[in-house]
Design a protein around this motif. Structure first.
Motif, PDB file in Angstrom:
ATOM      1  N   ALA A 151     -51.949   2.109 -48.775  1.00  0.00           N
ATOM      2  CA  ALA A 151     -50.641   1.497 -48.544  1.00  0.00           C
ATOM      3  C   ALA A 151     -50.834   0.146 -47.887  1.00  0.00           C
ATOM      4  CB  ALA A 151     -49.811   2.413 -47.653  1.00  0.00           C
ATOM      5  N   ASP A 179     -47.222   2.137 -51.536  1.00  0.00           N
ATOM      6  CA  ASP A 179     -46.075   2.222 -50.633  1.00  0.00           C
ATOM      7  C   ASP A 179     -44.895   1.378 -51.129  1.00  0.00           C
ATOM      8  OD1 ASP A 179     -47.805   0.002 -50.101  1.00  0.00           O
ATOM      9  OD2 ASP A 179     -46.737  -0.368 -48.223  1.00  0.00           O
ATOM     10  N   CYS A 180     -45.156   0.418 -52.000  1.00  0.00           N
ATOM     11  CA  CYS A 180     -44.082  -0.464 -52.506  1.00  0.00           C
ATOM     12  C   CYS A 180     -43.489   0.032 -53.814  1.00  0.00           C
ATOM     13  CB  CYS A 180     -44.620  -1.854 -52.831  1.00  0.00           C
ATOM     14  SG  CYS A 180     -45.306  -2.654 -51.451  1.00  0.00           S
TER      15      CYS A 180
END
Ligand SMILES: C[S@@+](CC[C@H](N)C(=O)[O-])C[C@H]1O[C@@H](n2cnc3c(N)ncnc32)[C@H](O)[C@@H]1O
Length: 208
Positions: A151, A179-180
């Protein structure tokens, strides 16, 4: 644009990638060329996720497109490198030498759009890449996209290819952390539906 050092790397010249912060990485050309140097576990997992007609954006030498066609799944590779396209066609992969942002056949009808080997970072603009994927997908289509497993947000950098004989031009590239994935997908009118960890790599399924 990767410039012609990329073509020379595909032809066997040893090349590496330099980031603008000085970090240097080996260019994983042998992995892209497939065969015994491929990341077989990753390739198998990606291939299993490709259901129905598949377009591979930035297909490189086309190992995934060739294997999909061998399995009876219609697949097309798109790459701006003439050398990559020549290699892809040589192993039986239908492939177009074109910028992925130019008009492409079957827009709005593909069942799967493939973004493997970090190609979500093409041009340093992952949102533009995912929006392009969304344009190409049919109503129930799915984008199968590799993200960075650690992440780390979006890391947008200038990078260039180098060898002992030549230095290529700087170009933009983004590394995009898993994480995006949900936020980026939503901004591109896609939905993160599954995350598939494969060893130290990770693929996300983003549905239209
Ligand atoms: C990181 S390599 C990925 C290789 C490929 N997925 C494979 O498995 O061999 C990125 C590829 O994207 C291609 N590429 C970069 N920008 C592109 C663009 N705008 N349109 C088409 N191809 C592009 C490069 O030529 C290169 O083959």
């Amino acid at each position: 644009m990767l410039g012609n050092l990329y073509d020379r790397a595909l032809d066997g010249e040893r090349c590496w990638v330099r980031n603008d912060d000085g970090e240097v990485r080996k260019l994983p050309v042998r992995r892209w060329l497939g065969g015994r140097h491929a990341d077989a576990r990753f390739d198998r997992a990606v291939l299993e996720l490709c259901a129905g007609p598949t377009i591979d954006l930035g297909c490189g030498p086309g190992r995934l497109v060739a294997e999909l066609n061998r399995r009876g799944i219609p697949a097309l590779g798109v790459d701006q490198s003439a050398t990559a396209i020549g290699l892809a066609r040589g192993i039986g992969a239908p492939a177009l030498c074109r910028d992925v942002f130019e008009p492409l056949p079957g827009a709005g009808r593909w069942a799967t759009v493939l973004l493997a080997d970090g190609n979500i970072g093409l041009g340093g603009d992952p949102l533009r890449v995912l929006r392009r994927a969304a344009d190409l997908l049919g109503r129930r289509g799915r984008c199968v996209a590799e993200f960075d497993a650690t992440a780390m947000g979006i890391r947008n950098r200038w990078v260039r290819l180098e060898s002992s004989r030549a230095i290529g031009p700087w170009f933009r590239w983004a590394s995009v952390g898993i994480d995006c994935a949900a936020v980026l997908a939503a901004e591109a009118s896609l939905k993160l539906t599954e995350i598939h960890p494969i060893g130290d790599r990770v693929i996300a399924s983003l549905t239209a």
